[in-house]
Design a protein around this motif. Structure first.
Motif, PDB file in Angstrom:
ATOM      1  N   ASN A 174     -15.480  -9.991 -10.405  1.00  0.00           N
ATOM      2  CA  ASN A 174     -15.319 -10.731  -9.668  1.00  0.00           C
ATOM      3  C   ASN A 174     -14.441 -10.776  -9.272  1.00  0.00           C
ATOM      4  O   ASN A 174     -13.773 -11.130  -9.853  1.00  0.00           O
ATOM      5  N   ILE A 175     -13.731 -10.350  -8.273  1.00  0.00           N
ATOM      6  CA  ILE A 175     -12.107  -9.575  -8.009  1.00  0.00           C
ATOM      7  C   ILE A 175     -11.624  -9.972  -6.748  1.00  0.00           C
ATOM      8  O   ILE A 175     -13.222  -9.507  -5.691  1.00  0.00           O
ATOM      9  N   LYS A 176     -10.784 -10.835  -6.933  1.00  0.00           N
ATOM     10  CA  LYS A 176      -9.766 -10.950  -4.877  1.00  0.00           C
ATOM     11  C   LYS A 176      -8.904  -9.733  -4.823  1.00  0.00           C
ATOM     12  O   LYS A 176      -7.536 -10.783  -5.411  1.00  0.00           O
ATOM     13  N   LEU A 177      -9.163  -9.581  -4.763  1.00  0.00           N
ATOM     14  CA  LEU A 177      -7.070  -9.015  -3.956  1.00  0.00           C
ATOM     15  C   LEU A 177      -7.233  -9.106  -2.591  1.00  0.00           C
ATOM     16  O   LEU A 177      -7.353  -8.796  -1.826  1.00  0.00           O
TER      17      LEU A 177
ATOM     18  N   ARG B  45       0.915  -1.137  -0.112  1.00  0.00           N
ATOM     19  CA  ARG B  45      -0.066   0.148  -0.218  1.00  0.00           C
ATOM     20  C   ARG B  45       1.195   1.205   0.351  1.00  0.00           C
ATOM     21  O   ARG B  45       0.499   2.520  -0.733  1.00  0.00           O
ATOM     22  N   ILE B  46       2.038   1.613   0.603  1.00  0.00           N
ATOM     23  CA  ILE B  46       2.971   2.652   0.903  1.00  0.00           C
ATOM     24  C   ILE B  46       3.607   2.618  -0.733  1.00  0.00           C
ATOM     25  O   ILE B  46       3.428   3.831  -1.110  1.00  0.00           O
TER      26      ILE B  46
ATOM     27  N   PHE C 247      -4.112   4.576  -7.889  1.00  0.00           N
ATOM     28  CA  PHE C 247      -3.099   3.490  -7.216  1.00  0.00           C
ATOM     29  C   PHE C 247      -3.302   4.421  -6.063  1.00  0.00           C
ATOM     30  O   PHE C 247      -3.055   3.667  -4.725  1.00  0.00           O
ATOM     31  N   ILE C 248      -3.142   5.812  -5.500  1.00  0.00           N
ATOM     32  CA  ILE C 248      -3.694   6.061  -4.280  1.00  0.00           C
ATOM     33  C   ILE C 248      -4.832   5.563  -3.549  1.00  0.00           C
ATOM     34  O   ILE C 248      -4.626   6.123  -2.523  1.00  0.00           O
TER      35      ILE C 248
ATOM     36  N   GLY D 249      -6.729   0.501   0.646  1.00  0.00           N
ATOM     37  CA  GLY D 249      -6.444  -0.569   0.574  1.00  0.00           C
ATOM     38  C   GLY D 249      -8.015  -1.499  -0.096  1.00  0.00           C
ATOM     39  O   GLY D 249      -7.969  -0.538  -1.268  1.00  0.00           O
ATOM     40  N   ASN D 250      -8.188  -2.313  -0.019  1.00  0.00           N
ATOM     41  CA  ASN D 250      -8.963  -2.872  -1.261  1.00  0.00           C
ATOM     42  C   ASN D 250     -10.430  -2.593  -1.001  1.00  0.00           C
ATOM     43  O   ASN D 250     -10.805  -2.754  -2.428  1.00  0.00           O
ATOM     44  N   LYS D 251     -10.724  -2.242   0.381  1.00  0.00           N
ATOM     45  CA  LYS D 251     -12.246  -1.232   0.029  1.00  0.00           C
ATOM     46  C   LYS D 251     -12.800  -1.082  -0.729  1.00  0.00           C
ATOM     47  O   LYS D 251     -14.062  -0.322  -0.987  1.00  0.00           O
ATOM     48  N   GLY D 252     -11.282   0.046  -0.514  1.00  0.00           N
ATOM     49  CA  GLY D 252     -11.731   1.787  -1.092  1.00  0.00           C
ATOM     50  C   GLY D 252     -11.652   1.355  -2.540  1.00  0.00           C
ATOM     51  O   GLY D 252     -12.032   2.557  -3.494  1.00  0.00           O
ATOM     52  N   LEU D 253     -11.131   0.593  -2.923  1.00  0.00           N
ATOM     53  CA  LEU D 253     -10.863   0.104  -4.048  1.00  0.00           C
ATOM     54  C   LEU D 253     -12.144  -0.591  -4.898  1.00  0.00           C
ATOM     55  O   LEU D 253     -12.148   0.027  -5.906  1.00  0.00           O
TER      56      LEU D 253
END
Length: 66
Positions: free
Chosen positions: A62-65, A4-5, A42-43, A49-53
């Protein structure tokens, strides 16, 4: 956390360097705008994280990050 950084750093580089490259003529305006959208993604991933994206991606994806 490290990914994430790195996502945040890459996003900031996209947002800073793309207008400079468009201004100098190394990229077209369309390429610069699309690169800035990718930088924003990216930002968003780096900050939220995943929830924001997943709020930005279409609902039918249907994607699992990680």
């Amino acid at each position: 956390m490290v990914i994430r950084i790195l996502g945040l750093i890459v996003g900031l580089l996209f947002l800073i360097l793309m207008p400079i490259m468009v201004y100098s003529g190394q990229q077209s305006v369309i390429e610069g705008l699309s690169s800035m959208v990718i930088g924003m993604l990216f930002i968003i991933y780096g900050v939220k994280g995943n929830k924001g994206l997943l709020k930005i991606l279409p609902k039918n994806v249907n994607i699992k990050l990680w």
